[in-house]
Design a protein around this motif. Structure first.
Motif, PDB file in Angstrom:
ATOM      1  N   ALA A  58    -117.806 -88.229 -15.184  1.00 15.46           N
ATOM      2  CA  ALA A  58    -116.834 -87.005 -14.983  1.00 15.46           C
ATOM      3  C   ALA A  58    -115.369 -86.966 -15.763  1.00 15.46           C
ATOM      4  N   TYR A  59    -115.079 -86.021 -16.097  1.00 17.38           N
ATOM      5  CA  TYR A  59    -113.792 -85.794 -17.000  1.00 17.38           C
ATOM      6  C   TYR A  59    -112.577 -85.260 -16.147  1.00 17.38           C
ATOM      7  N   HIS A  60    -111.459 -86.316 -16.340  1.00 14.87           N
ATOM      8  CA  HIS A  60    -110.268 -85.686 -15.376  1.00 14.87           C
ATOM      9  C   HIS A  60    -109.481 -84.865 -16.242  1.00 14.87           C
ATOM     10  N   ILE A  61    -109.195 -83.781 -15.606  1.00 13.81           N
ATOM     11  CA  ILE A  61    -108.543 -82.812 -16.264  1.00 13.81           C
ATOM     12  C   ILE A  61    -107.005 -82.883 -15.660  1.00 13.81           C
ATOM     13  N   GLY A  62    -106.820 -83.560 -14.912  1.00 16.20           N
ATOM     14  CA  GLY A  62    -105.099 -83.741 -14.275  1.00 16.20           C
ATOM     15  C   GLY A  62    -105.282 -83.325 -12.953  1.00 16.20           C
TER      16      GLY A  62
END
Length: 102
Positions: A58-62
């Motif tokens: 998964a990609y951390h967007i903030g």
């Protein structure tokens, strides 16, 4: 993969990617395993099983929110999940964080 390509590699959205290819692409975009406890936008968390096989990413967007897709079919929706939700879903696996270094 689509997120770290800045949208330039649209095929990443539609294709399943073998573990070795995935790890090579991470390296090609200058991502390395990160032991830092903090989270930064752009970090990628992967979950490995007991045989060190990547099962999910998964990609951390903030703000402790992640871009996530459970599964590879068109029937699996893209979602934004909280860190709590995501880590609970994959708690049976080992998380490993990757960060982009230039």
């Amino acid at each position: 993969m689509f997120a770290i390509s800045n949208g330039k590699q649209k095929w990443f959205i539609y294709e399943w990617m073998h573990q070795q290819t995935f790890l090579e692409k991470l390296s090609g975009y200058h991502y390395e395993e990160c032991l830092d406890k903090g989270q930064h936008p752009g970090d990628i968390v992967i979950w490995k099983d007991e045989n060190a096989i990547v099962q999910h990413a998964a990609y951390h967007i903030g703000e402790e929110l992640y871009f996530n897709k459970h599964g590879q079919t068109m029937f699996n929706p893209w979602k934004i999940l909280s860190k709590e939700q995501l880590y609970k879903e994959w708690e049976h696996l080992t998380p490993v964080k990757y960060r982009q270094y230039n």
